[in-house]
Every structure is written in C-alpha cells, then in structure tokens.
Scaffold this active site. Structure first.
Site, PDB file in Angstrom:
ATOM      1  N   GLU A 185      -4.777 -14.844 -88.668  1.00  0.00           N
ATOM      2  CA  GLU A 185      -4.395 -14.135 -89.897  1.00  0.00           C
ATOM      3  C   GLU A 185      -4.880 -12.686 -89.793  1.00  0.00           C
ATOM      4  O   GLU A 185      -6.011 -12.374 -90.163  1.00  0.00           O
ATOM      5  CB  GLU A 185      -5.020 -14.819 -91.116  1.00  0.00           C
TER       6      GLU A 185
ATOM      7  N   GLU B  99      -1.739  -8.750 -95.931  1.00  0.00           N
ATOM      8  CA  GLU B  99      -1.732  -9.821 -94.940  1.00  0.00           C
ATOM      9  C   GLU B  99      -0.348 -10.459 -94.920  1.00  0.00           C
ATOM     10  O   GLU B  99       0.284 -10.627 -95.962  1.00  0.00           O
ATOM     11  CB  GLU B  99      -2.775 -10.883 -95.273  1.00  0.00           C
TER      12      GLU B  99
ATOM     13  N   GLU C  90     -11.186 -23.147 -88.822  1.00  0.00           N
ATOM     14  CA  GLU C  90     -10.921 -21.711 -88.909  1.00  0.00           C
ATOM     15  C   GLU C  90     -12.176 -20.948 -88.483  1.00  0.00           C
ATOM     16  O   GLU C  90     -13.238 -21.110 -89.101  1.00  0.00           O
ATOM     17  CB  GLU C  90     -10.536 -21.341 -90.346  1.00  0.00           C
TER      18      GLU C  90
ATOM     19  N   ARG D 291     -13.899 -17.458 -88.419  1.00  0.00           N
ATOM     20  CA  ARG D 291     -13.659 -16.325 -89.304  1.00  0.00           C
ATOM     21  C   ARG D 291     -14.174 -14.958 -88.824  1.00  0.00           C
ATOM     22  O   ARG D 291     -13.726 -13.931 -89.318  1.00  0.00           O
ATOM     23  CB  ARG D 291     -14.252 -16.628 -90.686  1.00  0.00           C
TER      24      ARG D 291
ATOM     25  N   GLU E  35      -4.061  -7.899-100.007  1.00  0.00           N
ATOM     26  CA  GLU E  35      -5.398  -8.430 -99.785  1.00  0.00           C
ATOM     27  C   GLU E  35      -6.413  -7.807-100.738  1.00  0.00           C
ATOM     28  O   GLU E  35      -6.071  -7.003-101.584  1.00  0.00           O
ATOM     29  CB  GLU E  35      -5.819  -8.247 -98.321  1.00  0.00           C
TER      30      GLU E  35
ATOM     31  N   ARG F 234     -16.225 -19.756 -97.392  1.00  0.00           N
ATOM     32  CA  ARG F 234     -15.874 -18.533 -96.677  1.00  0.00           C
ATOM     33  C   ARG F 234     -17.084 -17.700 -96.253  1.00  0.00           C
ATOM     34  O   ARG F 234     -16.932 -16.643 -95.663  1.00  0.00           O
ATOM     35  CB  ARG F 234     -14.910 -17.694 -97.527  1.00  0.00           C
TER      36      ARG F 234
ATOM     37  N   GLU G  54      -5.273  -9.144 -90.882  1.00  0.00           N
ATOM     38  CA  GLU G  54      -5.187  -8.254 -92.043  1.00  0.00           C
ATOM     39  C   GLU G  54      -5.060  -6.804 -91.581  1.00  0.00           C
ATOM     40  O   GLU G  54      -5.453  -6.462 -90.467  1.00  0.00           O
ATOM     41  CB  GLU G  54      -6.421  -8.446 -92.927  1.00  0.00           C
TER      42      GLU G  54
ATOM     43  N   HIS H 290      -8.963 -14.111 -89.277  1.00  0.00           N
ATOM     44  CA  HIS H 290      -9.418 -15.496 -89.264  1.00  0.00           C
ATOM     45  C   HIS H 290      -8.457 -16.297 -88.397  1.00  0.00           C
ATOM     46  O   HIS H 290      -7.240 -16.178 -88.534  1.00  0.00           O
ATOM     47  CB  HIS H 290      -9.450 -16.064 -90.679  1.00  0.00           C
TER      48      HIS H 290
ATOM     49  N   ASP I 248       1.831   2.539 -62.232  1.00  0.00           N
ATOM     50  CA  ASP I 248       0.553   3.073 -61.755  1.00  0.00           C
ATOM     51  C   ASP I 248      -0.603   2.415 -62.500  1.00  0.00           C
ATOM     52  O   ASP I 248      -0.907   2.781 -63.638  1.00  0.00           O
ATOM     53  CB  ASP I 248       0.550   4.593 -61.952  1.00  0.00           C
TER      54      ASP I 248
END
Length: 476
Positions: free
Chosen positions: A131, A221, A360, A362, A213, A341, A133, A270, A53
């Site tokens: 990645e 992680e 990457e 983030r 982490e 970062r 977390e 990330h 459904d």
C-alpha cells in the site's frame, strides 16, 4: 495469459506502435529507460538483448566493464499511456554481454526469491499487496549550496494556506491528521486519484479502492489488488510511474518521499503478504490467535527477528527515519498484534475467509526498491519457518494495546526498529546470512548497497548543516 516474443511483436503491430521503450530498475530503485524505433524491434531482442552503458547507472558497473544488455520480459508488454507517439513498453532484466544474469539486477533477485520459496517446499506461491502512500503537491522548491539550504512544498488544500490570498481563497483546508476520508471539496485531489485509478486499470492493474490519507497537503492512497512477488514489484514500479505522470497532467507533482512534511503523518508502504501451497492458503487456522496458523507465526517470527536488518532494504533512505518516529502512528515497535497499527506486524481482521488471511509488515515505505524489499521480507519469513522462530517465545507479543501508551517500565521491554538509516545499515552488516540462502541475495549486491547508501546518502546528509541547527545554535 502468458505472452511470447511473437505475441509481443504482433501486439506492437496491432496497436500501431512507432517506438519501443525498454524499462529497467537501477539499484536504489528508480526506473530507467531506453527507446528504439519500431524498425529496430523484432523477436531477436528477447534472446539477444539490447545494449546500454552500465557504468552510467547508479549501483551498477565500473567504466572498465560497462557494456550490459537488457532482456525484455514479454509478459510485461503494455502501450505506454504517457508517450505522445504510440509506444510499446517492456520491463527488462539486466544481463552481462555473455548472457549471465546480473547479481545487482533487483528484478533477478525477486525472481530468485520466488524460485527459492518453491525449492524449500514450504509453499509454491507468495502473494503481496503493498500500500504505497504518496503526496500530491502544487509546487516544490529546494536547493543547497556551501552557504545555504532550504526546501518548500505547497498544496492548495494544506492547512498552512488558510490565510493565503489566493484571489479568492476558497477554504476547505484539511487540518493536520484529519485528512482520512473527507469528501470533496476538502478532498481536492479526488479526481486526480480517480484518473490514476482508471489508467492503472487500463494497464491491467486491478485497483480495490482509492482515498485521501491522514495528512494535510494532498496525501493519498490507491490500493492495488495482490499478486505474486515479481509481478507485484513490476506493478509497484508501474504504479509509481502512473501516479507521477497523471499528477503532471494536472500541473501538479506526486512524491513517494516518506516524510516531506513536518508535524503530520508520513507516507508508508504497508506490505500485506501470505504463502500458499497447491492453491490453498497456509496462514489460516481458526483455532489460534487471530486465526493464524503456526506457519504464519513462524513467518512473523522471522520478520521480527530480522526487522532491524530488513529496514535497510524496506525503509532505505535517511528520510524514512523522519517517519519512523515513536508516537506518530509509526510502526516502530518490534511486535505483532491483531488490528494494532502501533506494531510492526499487524494481522488484519476484516474477514474470516481463510483465503484473505495475511499478515501486514508496516515499517516499509515506497522509497525502497520493491524487488529487493519484497524479496528480503520473503527471505526473512522463510528463515522464520525453517528455524521455527516463535514470535511469542521471542517476546514479540502479541501486543493488544496501544504500545505508545504503555507505562515506561512496560514500554521499555518492547524493542524498537533502528532510529536512523545508519543504524539499519549496521544491522544489515551484522545480520544478512538469511538473505544469502539459496543465492537469492549476493554479498556483491549487499556490499554495493551498503557502501552506496553510506557514501551517497548517510554521509551526504550527516555532513551538511541543517536549518534547525541555526535556530538552535547560531547565538552560541
């Protein structure tokens, strides 16, 4: 190795399966499932489907056209490690009764994104390494009503429990922002993560490492090895399923909510990504900045130019923007940089091997629907390559400094991602043509996504009084 329907039927018999579980994803990104006894399972289901459904699934059909079908993918067959009775598990696509692919099936969107990449001739494969977390808590309680609202989470390793009478309190509580890589007994969730890792490996999902982490309260992680787009989205859903169910085995609970704790790091996802053609990586050039090829730079340009709109799909909850706040190691700056970062796009520099060269992105978090999130990032990157969007010329960097520590006049020049889900949705309303290329996303899906998010999330949070408002304003 590719599996056929015949192979899956044989596998079910070999493993002694008594039941078959059909899993599929709703539009917001939660796995749903329907289970049949093995007597109801044969090769025909792979062609004819199994009914459900669609009007009872979030973001799907109206009640007047509710009949839908699930088409299992034979390559996703595993034995579910958490069912009491031996159960074969299959991930499914969603189709209409006339066997047409469904525009709001996120898995189909991911498959279309991969096909579109091939059709452009830019690359024949994209590889992804999200990645995700998460927190492992011992208890969670929350409620809200017309006249009350509260939440409470608890963890045996959390800093707020240093004075708790635990009969006895064994100490080793992790201080705020000091949770990255301490050994047990401070890392109280090591054995749980190890079991999660081994279950994932038993299901054919390679794991590169696991660790505690940064945040207190059980943040962790587990790093999966990269894979192609749809496969990686499948693995991300299986990953979340394993993490939650192993935690429950220990009498604990896991959450991928981006920001469950105030005053400490939130949980991101990330996403490492790269393009390949003919078995060769396209993002490497040893002569350029951070060993990035011009193709990689254009790809980054696409990600950053469309970053605000992307966040409506990659960071798609109101809680996401409790994490995406300047000054908390959050990647809110629309910039790129090697190793940095504080930028939305980071270029890892752990290795000089061309095959490891990747970028990457983030800002995303695991509250996203991974099929939509990965597909949207790929479409932004392709748009950058097709239109030669140079991130340097656009003023996106490279930024080889801690952006949070720039003087105010310099910091003001760096654009930031939206500060709310509403802001991200407005950006998506204004900037979505790149997603429609090749019919990968459809207007139907995007309109449904935006209206669902406003009605069920943005407005639900916006309209309710908050406990902090009582602290600030009750005595007015």
């Amino acid at each position: 190795m590719s599996m056929t329907p015949k192979d899956v039927v044989a596998m079910a018999k070999e493993k002694g399966a008594k039941l078959v579980d059909y899993k599929f994803i709703d539009l917001p990104g939660i796995w749903q499932h329907k289970t049949v006894p093995i007597s109801e399972f044969d090769e025909s289901v792979f062609a004819e489907g199994h009914g459900f459904d669609g009007s009872s699934i979030r973001g799907f059909q109206g009640i007047e056209e509710s009949d839908m079908l699930l088409i299992p993918d034979p390559n996703t067959a595993i034995v579910d490690p958490f069912m009491k009775e031996p159960t074969l598990s299959l991930i499914c696509n969603v189709v209409s009764p006339d066997m047409e692919n469904y525009s709001r099936d996120a898995r189909y969107v991911a498959q279309k994104a991969e096909a579109y990449l091939n059709a452009t001739g830019i690359a024949d494969a994209s590889y992804w390494g999200p990645e995700a977390e998460f927190f492992i808590f011992d208890d969670v309680r929350y409620d809200l009503s017309q006249n009350a609202a509260y939440y409470s989470v608890d963890s045996e390793e959390a800093i707020w429990n240093t004075g708790k009478n635990e009969g006895p309190n064994l100490g080793y509580k992790i201080r705020n922002k000091e949770g990255y890589l301490p050994v047990p007994p401070a890392d109280a969730t090591h054995d749980i993560r190890s079991e999660m890792t081994l279950v994932l490996e038993s299901l054919g999902i390679p794991v590169e490492a696991h660790h505690h982490e940064v945040a207190t309260g059980g943040q962790g992680e587990i790093g999966m090895r990269f894979d192609t787009l749809t496969n990686m989205a499948d693995k991300t859903m299986t990953f979340k399923y394993v993490v939650k169910n192993v935690a429950r085995r220990y009498g604990k609970l896991a959450t991928f909510m981006p920001k469950p704790l105030f005053g400490d790091n939130g949980s991101g996802m990330h996403v490492h990504q790269s393009l390949w053609l003919g078995g060769q990586p396209l993002f490497f050039d040893e002569k350029n900045y951070a060993q990035l090829s011009q193709t990689a730079l254009y790809y980054i340009g696409g990600l950053l130019k469309h970053a605000s709109a992307l966040l409506a799909l990659t960071s798609p909850t109101t809680n996401s923007y409790k994490r995406l706040v300047p000054g908390y190691e959050a990647p809110v700056n629309i910039a790129f940089s090697a190793r940095n970062r504080s930028a939305a796009v980071r270029i890892p520099m752990y290795s000089k091997n061309p095959k490891t060269k990747r970028i990457e992105f983030r800002p995303p978090d695991a509250s996203s629907n991974p099929y939509l999130a990965l597909a949207a990032m790929l479409m932004a990157g392709i748009d950058g390559i097709k239109n030669k969007i140079d991130p340097v010329a656009e003023g996106f960097g490279p930024m080889q400094v801690n952006i949070y520590e720039l003087p105010p006049e310099e910091k003001a020049k760096v654009k930031s991602v939206p500060g709310s889900l509403e802001g991200a949705l407005k950006a998506l309303e204004e900037d979505h043509a790149f997603l429609l290329e090749g019919g990968v996303f459809t207007k139907d899906l995007l309109e449904t996504w935006i209206s669902y998010k406003y009605a069920n999330e943005v407005d639900s949070v916006r309209l309710r009084p908050h406990p902090m408002e009582f602290k600030l304003y009750f005595d007015i």
